[in-house]
Write a protein that holds these residues in place. Structure first.
Motif, PDB file in Angstrom:
ATOM      1  N   THR A  94      -5.644  -1.250   6.281  1.00  0.00           N
ATOM      2  CA  THR A  94      -5.698  -0.245   5.217  1.00  0.00           C
ATOM      3  C   THR A  94      -5.147   1.090   5.734  1.00  0.00           C
ATOM      4  O   THR A  94      -5.485   1.532   6.828  1.00  0.00           O
ATOM      5  N   GLY A  95      -4.295   1.718   4.936  1.00  0.00           N
ATOM      6  CA  GLY A  95      -3.707   2.998   5.324  1.00  0.00           C
ATOM      7  C   GLY A  95      -2.378   2.880   6.039  1.00  0.00           C
ATOM      8  O   GLY A  95      -1.794   3.896   6.426  1.00  0.00           O
ATOM      9  N   THR A  96      -1.875   1.636   6.232  1.00  0.00           N
ATOM     10  CA  THR A  96      -0.563   1.466   6.870  1.00  0.00           C
ATOM     11  C   THR A  96       0.510   2.200   6.056  1.00  0.00           C
ATOM     12  O   THR A  96       0.549   2.106   4.834  1.00  0.00           O
ATOM     13  N   ASN A  97       1.373   2.926   6.741  1.00  0.00           N
ATOM     14  CA  ASN A  97       2.403   3.716   6.058  1.00  0.00           C
ATOM     15  C   ASN A  97       3.399   2.818   5.335  1.00  0.00           C
ATOM     16  O   ASN A  97       3.879   1.815   5.882  1.00  0.00           O
ATOM     17  N   ILE A  98       3.721   3.209   4.097  1.00  0.00           N
ATOM     18  CA  ILE A  98       4.725   2.522   3.283  1.00  0.00           C
ATOM     19  C   ILE A  98       5.904   3.467   3.107  1.00  0.00           C
ATOM     20  O   ILE A  98       5.720   4.650   2.791  1.00  0.00           O
ATOM     21  N   TYR A  99       7.129   2.952   3.298  1.00  0.00           N
ATOM     22  CA  TYR A  99       8.322   3.790   3.294  1.00  0.00           C
ATOM     23  C   TYR A  99       9.275   3.348   2.178  1.00  0.00           C
ATOM     24  O   TYR A  99       9.343   2.166   1.819  1.00  0.00           O
ATOM     25  N   SER A 100      10.023   4.324   1.655  1.00  0.00           N
ATOM     26  CA  SER A 100      11.062   4.032   0.673  1.00  0.00           C
ATOM     27  C   SER A 100      12.197   3.278   1.356  1.00  0.00           C
ATOM     28  O   SER A 100      12.610   3.623   2.461  1.00  0.00           O
TER      29      SER A 100
ATOM     30  N   LYS B  40      -3.203   4.933  -1.434  1.00  0.00           N
ATOM     31  CA  LYS B  40      -2.917   6.327  -1.731  1.00  0.00           C
ATOM     32  C   LYS B  40      -1.444   6.488  -2.036  1.00  0.00           C
ATOM     33  O   LYS B  40      -0.600   5.857  -1.405  1.00  0.00           O
ATOM     34  N   ILE B  41      -1.142   7.335  -3.027  1.00  0.00           N
ATOM     35  CA  ILE B  41       0.240   7.639  -3.412  1.00  0.00           C
ATOM     36  C   ILE B  41       0.585   9.041  -2.929  1.00  0.00           C
ATOM     37  O   ILE B  41      -0.156   9.988  -3.174  1.00  0.00           O
TER      38      ILE B  41
ATOM     39  N   GLY C   6       3.582   6.250   0.528  1.00  0.00           N
ATOM     40  CA  GLY C   6       2.230   5.819   0.200  1.00  0.00           C
ATOM     41  C   GLY C   6       1.577   5.090   1.354  1.00  0.00           C
ATOM     42  O   GLY C   6       2.171   4.920   2.423  1.00  0.00           O
ATOM     43  N   ASP C   7       0.297   4.662   1.112  1.00  0.00           N
ATOM     44  CA  ASP C   7      -0.479   3.958   2.128  1.00  0.00           C
ATOM     45  C   ASP C   7      -0.898   2.598   1.587  1.00  0.00           C
ATOM     46  O   ASP C   7      -1.246   2.454   0.403  1.00  0.00           O
ATOM     47  N   MET C   8      -0.901   1.573   2.437  1.00  0.00           N
ATOM     48  CA  MET C   8      -1.278   0.225   2.053  1.00  0.00           C
ATOM     49  C   MET C   8      -2.754   0.176   1.665  1.00  0.00           C
ATOM     50  O   MET C   8      -3.591   0.842   2.287  1.00  0.00           O
ATOM     51  N   GLY C   9      -3.049  -0.598   0.595  1.00  0.00           N
ATOM     52  CA  GLY C   9      -4.428  -0.677   0.140  1.00  0.00           C
ATOM     53  C   GLY C   9      -4.735  -2.011  -0.515  1.00  0.00           C
ATOM     54  O   GLY C   9      -4.047  -3.021  -0.301  1.00  0.00           O
ATOM     55  N   ASN C  10      -5.796  -2.014  -1.377  1.00  0.00           N
ATOM     56  CA  ASN C  10      -6.281  -3.236  -2.011  1.00  0.00           C
ATOM     57  C   ASN C  10      -6.636  -2.971  -3.467  1.00  0.00           C
ATOM     58  O   ASN C  10      -7.600  -3.523  -3.996  1.00  0.00           O
ATOM     59  N   SER C  11      -5.857  -2.107  -4.136  1.00  0.00           N
ATOM     60  CA  SER C  11      -6.161  -1.739  -5.508  1.00  0.00           C
ATOM     61  C   SER C  11      -5.554  -2.745  -6.486  1.00  0.00           C
ATOM     62  O   SER C  11      -4.615  -3.465  -6.152  1.00  0.00           O
TER      63      SER C  11
END
Length: 436
Positions: A341-347, A383-384, A399-404
């Motif tokens: 959870t919270g792993t960075n997501i990149y464009s 998170k966005i 954003g950050d990786m999650g479980n939504s």
């Protein structure tokens, strides 16, 4: 009839399940429970069913446990294989990126050298023309001087004939000794001037030959530089064309889109060419123009590549948990990457954020619009970090990786859509494996 049948059945049951009585004795009374054959049969059947059910259930549980263990082991092996492959792809991408940067540097250096060589060629051509003009002037002067010399010799011969035939008295009346001496000095000066002009003419011819040799050497060196640049251009452009074709994109439409977006005066795609002031192009000028056009094409490919999602949305160590295609009877329109959870997501490409918020089963979702009708989606975020209308570049943290949303665990659901149709995102990532 029924009574006889019941008696026969009862007698048959008596053989295997004889009637039994269970006595229950207390301090003051004794009671018994009568177990008829039919009751015993029902009890036996029920017990047998329970035992059989327990055996079947136990077998199913054992088989499921063994199968789950094998599946987990297989999934673990697939995960390790995929992780090794991702690391190998990352190393190859870094190596190709370094090679591309080095090739670009060599290309720029060679282009600078071409400019210098062109300047030297133009200067050499100018000097050669000046020398040709000087030689023509010298030759004209030499011819005029030789005519004057011949005329002077004729005058001297005429004077000598007059002196010998008419006598000294008649010559003294027309030309004295001082005049003859002056004419002799003039002839000597003319002869000296002629010799000097001839020497300068010879020197000019030698310089012209030296300049011609130097020009040939420059042309040979220039041809070698052109060959190296053409090879470098081929090495630089072909991988980019193959990358777009592997992703299923039309290079023609991509280049047209880039031209439409960068057609302003003074922009990065301002047309460049070698001019000859309206004259016919030389072979070197044609090759230089071809190289400049190739550089322009390479630049457009570079711009187009920035707007296509060739990058990986996750740079950390993650698990590839699900691919594009049918899953559990439904179409899975993207690729899933599982991680903490919270792993960075990149464009994955340059674009504009079209959506940044909650969307039903996607949970927290980011949509980014790119050029050429391409859209990327990043779902189930925790998170966005961008806003609608914001312009992002490849590699920006969005954003950050999650479980939504409708999700069974922390992961990123990544989609690529072309003109509204979902396509396999791994096709883009693999297409750029040997380029970026």
């Amino acid at each position: 009839m029924r009574t006889r049948l019941a008696i026969k059945i009862h007698a048959l049951l008596e053989r295997y399940f004889p009637e039994r009585r269970l006595f229950l004795r207390s301090d003051t009374d004794t009671r018994f429970i009568r177990l008829r054959p039919s009751t015993q049969l029902l009890a036996f059947a029920g017990s047998s069913f329970i035992v059989a059910w327990a055996i079947v259930a136990t077998a199913i549980l054992l088989m499921d446990s063994i199968g789950s263990g094998n599946f987990r082991e297989q999934a673990k092996r697939d995960q390790e294989t995929y992780q090794l492959r991702l690391n190998e792809i990352s190393n190859q991408r870094d190596a190709r990126s370094s090679e591309a940067l080095a090739a670009q540097g060599r290309f720029n250096a060679a282009l600078d050298q071409i400019s210098k060589m062109q300047s030297q060629l133009l200067a050499s051509e100018t000097r050669r023309r000046e020398l040709e003009t000087g030689i023509e002037v010298i030759q004209a002067t030499l011819r005029r001087t030789m005519k004057q010399r011949d005329a002077a010799r004729l005058n001297i011969a005429a004077l000598e004939a007059t002196e010998n035939g008419a006598g000294v008295s008649s010559l003294n009346g027309n030309l004295d000794a001082t005049g003859v001496q002056t004419l002799a000095l003039a002839l000597a000066e003319t002869a000296q001037e002629r010799d000097d002009i001839f020497a300068r003419a010879q020197n000019a011819v030698q310089q012209a030959e030296d300049m011609e040799l130097e020009l040939k050497l420059l042309e040979a060196q220039n041809d070698q530089i052109f060959s190296q640049l053409e090879d470098a251009m081929t090495v630089s452009v072909e991988p980019l064309e193959k990358m777009f074709q592997a992703a299923g994109l039309s290079t023609k439409s991509l280049l047209e889109e880039v031209r439409r977006g960068y057609n302003g005066q003074g922009g990065p795609l301002l047309p460049i060419s070698v001019s000859t002031s309206g004259g016919e192009l030389t072979p070197d000028a044609k090759r230089a123009n071809a190289l400049l056009n190739g550089l322009d094409r390479l630049n457009m490919y570079r711009i187009a590549a920035e707007t296509v999602p060739f990058a990986n949305p996750v740079k950390s160590a993650v698990r590839f948990t699900s691919g594009f295609g049918m899953r559990w009877g439904r179409m899975h329109k993207g690729a899933d990457f599982a991680g903490p959870t919270g792993t960075n997501i990149y464009s994955t490409a340059d674009g504009v954020v079209a959506h940044a918020g909650w969307l039903s089963g996607y949970g927290r979702l980011i949509k980014i619009k790119h050029a050429n009708g391409i859209e990327t989606r990043y779902a189930h975020l925790a998170k966005i970090r961008v806003n609608v209308g914001q312009r992002v570049s490849r590699g920006d943290h969005i954003g950050d990786m999650g479980n939504s949303g409708r999700s069974t665990g922390t992961h990123l659901h990544y989609e690529v859509r072309v003109n509204g149709t979902a396509v396999n995102p791994m096709k883009f990532i693999k297409a750029a494996r040997d380029v970026f």
